[in-house]
Design a protein around this motif. Structure first.
Motif, mmCIF file in Angstrom:
data_model
loop_
_atom_site.group_PDB
_atom_site.id
_atom_site.type_symbol
_atom_site.label_atom_id
_atom_site.label_comp_id
_atom_site.label_asym_id
_atom_site.label_seq_id
_atom_site.Cartn_x
_atom_site.Cartn_y
_atom_site.Cartn_z
ATOM 1 N N ASP A 6 0.816 -1.208 0.000
ATOM 2 C CA ASP A 6 0.000 0.000 0.000
ATOM 3 C C ASP A 6 0.850 1.258 0.000
ATOM 4 O OD1 ASP A 6 -2.440 -1.496 0.255
ATOM 5 O OD2 ASP A 6 -1.936 -1.813 2.363
ATOM 6 N N VAL A 7 2.147 1.093 -0.140
ATOM 7 C CA VAL A 7 3.077 2.214 -0.016
ATOM 8 C C VAL A 7 3.848 2.371 -1.320
ATOM 9 C CG1 VAL A 7 4.927 3.230 1.347
ATOM 10 C CG2 VAL A 7 3.340 1.611 2.419
ATOM 11 N N THR A 8 3.912 3.591 -1.815
ATOM 12 C CA THR A 8 4.680 3.887 -3.017
ATOM 13 C C THR A 8 5.785 4.865 -2.653
ATOM 14 O OG1 THR A 8 2.742 3.613 -4.415
ATOM 15 C CG2 THR A 8 4.606 4.827 -5.360
ATOM 16 N N VAL A 9 7.032 4.539 -3.032
ATOM 17 C CA VAL A 9 8.173 5.402 -2.743
ATOM 18 C C VAL A 9 8.869 5.743 -4.044
ATOM 19 C CG1 VAL A 9 10.362 5.640 -1.506
ATOM 20 C CG2 VAL A 9 8.483 4.351 -0.486
ATOM 21 N N THR A 10 9.095 7.017 -4.285
ATOM 22 C CA THR A 10 9.854 7.449 -5.451
ATOM 23 C C THR A 10 10.966 8.377 -5.000
ATOM 24 O OG1 THR A 10 8.340 9.307 -5.820
ATOM 25 C CG2 THR A 10 7.896 7.277 -7.032
ATOM 26 N N ILE A 11 12.092 8.329 -5.701
ATOM 27 C CA ILE A 11 13.213 9.216 -5.418
ATOM 28 C C ILE A 11 13.549 9.973 -6.682
ATOM 29 C CG2 ILE A 11 15.704 9.307 -4.996
ATOM 30 C CD1 ILE A 11 15.462 7.249 -2.929
ATOM 31 N N GLN A 234 20.332 3.496 -3.455
ATOM 32 C CA GLN A 234 19.029 4.044 -3.847
ATOM 33 C C GLN A 234 17.954 2.962 -3.773
ATOM 34 O OE1 GLN A 234 18.903 6.287 -7.583
ATOM 35 N NE2 GLN A 234 17.059 5.163 -8.123
ATOM 36 N N ASP A 235 18.246 1.796 -4.323
ATOM 37 C CA ASP A 235 17.284 0.696 -4.305
ATOM 38 C C ASP A 235 16.972 0.275 -2.877
ATOM 39 O OD1 ASP A 235 17.318 0.750 -7.043
ATOM 40 O OD2 ASP A 235 18.552 -1.044 -7.278
ATOM 41 N N TYR A 236 18.013 0.218 -2.044
ATOM 42 C CA TYR A 236 17.836 -0.191 -0.659
ATOM 43 C C TYR A 236 16.916 0.764 0.089
ATOM 44 C CZ TYR A 236 19.022 -0.927 4.278
ATOM 45 O OH TYR A 236 18.958 -1.136 5.637
ATOM 46 N N ILE A 237 17.114 2.056 -0.087
ATOM 47 C CA ILE A 237 16.313 3.032 0.643
ATOM 48 C C ILE A 237 14.861 3.014 0.171
ATOM 49 C CG2 ILE A 237 15.968 5.505 1.035
ATOM 50 C CD1 ILE A 237 19.012 5.777 1.209
ATOM 51 N N VAL A 238 14.643 2.945 -1.136
ATOM 52 C CA VAL A 238 13.272 2.878 -1.654
ATOM 53 C C VAL A 238 12.546 1.669 -1.076
ATOM 54 C CG1 VAL A 238 11.894 2.455 -3.725
ATOM 55 C CG2 VAL A 238 13.703 4.162 -3.777
#
Length: 341
Positions: A6-11, A234-238
């Motif tokens: 239910d969570v979307t993360v973008t950087i 970057q992948d890890y944090i997202v």
């Protein structure tokens, strides 16, 4: 990693104007007449049960497990090439449904490498390590300017130098290391001069050389010139932010409770994000200022500043975070002065 959430993360990666769940787990993509399904292996002895020592899959796994910091687990899948074969294009989408981060493959055919690299680039959650003994093939791949594909050039590729590289570095804490300067077990350095090394790097490739008497990986970059550890971080944090906030929702349900749509609930979400960022800082991904304070920020507006339509829909789209990437020192220039008095 692809998951139901239910969570979307973008950087958004903001670079300075010029004055670039299995995060250590490799997947070996092979091929054989009969094929073999995706399976996890904890050591090379387990691999040999399914893949004889003369198979390419075994050789790739051997290079991974032979390193000083080997992965805890390696996955292998063998694409069927016999009767009713499975094409590479058909198999690749199914692999992104599995848990792994680093992809290596037994093929060195440039068309196959580009097909795989295109799929990895489009998925935006994994990294692909290819090997080649052809500078012409490296040049062909370079044109694609991949951020998520790393090419390892070596005159000898039968012993899987790129797998050795992943085995040596990939399972270490994300963000704690750069991929340049690693000694690989079982790999012989190229006997080349600085001019040839620069030419290899200009092709978007990495290689293995001797520096100050030590055999080391020559650089740590993707085809585009982006640093491997930057993409990995970057992948890890997202993924970690997505996981942490989803877990917050899940734990609330398990406790027969909920995340209230008020400042208390918003603070819980922000706290989950800040916990991930603090862990990323401790791992070395995020820089610190002159006073040693981590350079990350979160902005989660209170309920009073949220669009009522979003409150009615029970969605909170306004949370933001940013951070300054720590990077690593790869080269140095040092001046000295000789004095006579």
């Amino acid at each position: 990693m692809l998951s139901i959430s239910d969570v979307t993360v973008t950087i958004a990666v903001l670079k300075p104007t010029p004055i670039l769940g299995g995060f250590g787990k490799p997947l070996i993509l092979g091929s054989s007449t009969a094929g073999k399904d995706f399976k996890n292996y904890a050591d090379i002895a387990a691999v040999q049960v399914d893949y004889a020592a003369n198979t390419e899959e075994y050789k790739a796994a051997f290079a991974l497990f032979a390193q000083k910091n080997p992965p805890a687990e390696v996955a292998i899948v063998s694409r069927k090439t016999g009767t009713t074969p499975i094409t590479l294009a058909d198999m690749l989408p199914t692999l992104f449904l599995k848990a792994w981060h680093f992809l290596v493959t037994t093929t060195t055919t440039v068309d196959d490498l580009i097909l795989i690299a295109d799929a990895v680039e489009a998925d935006k959650s994994r990294q692909f390590f290819a090997r080649t003994s052809s500078k012409a093939d490296a040049a062909t791949i370079k044109v694609k300017n991949y951020d998520r594909t790393e090419v390892f050039y070596h005159t000898t590729v039968a012993n899987y130098p790129e797998s050795a590289w992943v085995g040596a570095v990939g399972s270490l804490p994300v963000g704690s290391v750069t991929w340049k300067g690693w000694t690989l077990v079982g790999i012989t350095p190229l006997d080349i001069d600085a001019t040839e090394l620069a030419a290899i790097h200009a092709l978007g490739a990495n290689t293995y050389v001797t520096k100050a008497g030590t055999n080391v990986t020559s650089d740590g970059r993707a085809v585009s010139g982006e640093f491997i550890d930057f993409i990995h971080s970057q992948d890890y944090i997202v993924y970690s932010v997505q996981y942490a906030v989803q877990d917050l929702f899940n734990q609330a349900q398990a406790a027969l409770s909920k995340i209230p749509y008020d400042n208390r609930g918003i603070a819980q979400i922000e706290s989950a994000v800040r916990t991930v960022l603090q862990r990323a800082y401790l791992n070395g991904m995020i820089a610190a200022d002159n006073d040693g304070v981590p350079l990350y920020n979160t902005t989660f507006p209170p309920r009073s500043e949220v669009d009522p339509a979003n409150i009615a829909a029970r969605t909170y789209p306004d949370g933001q975070f940013d951070f300054v990437i720590a990077g690593a020192v790869h080269t140095a220039a040092i001046r000295g002065t000789i004095k006579f008095a």
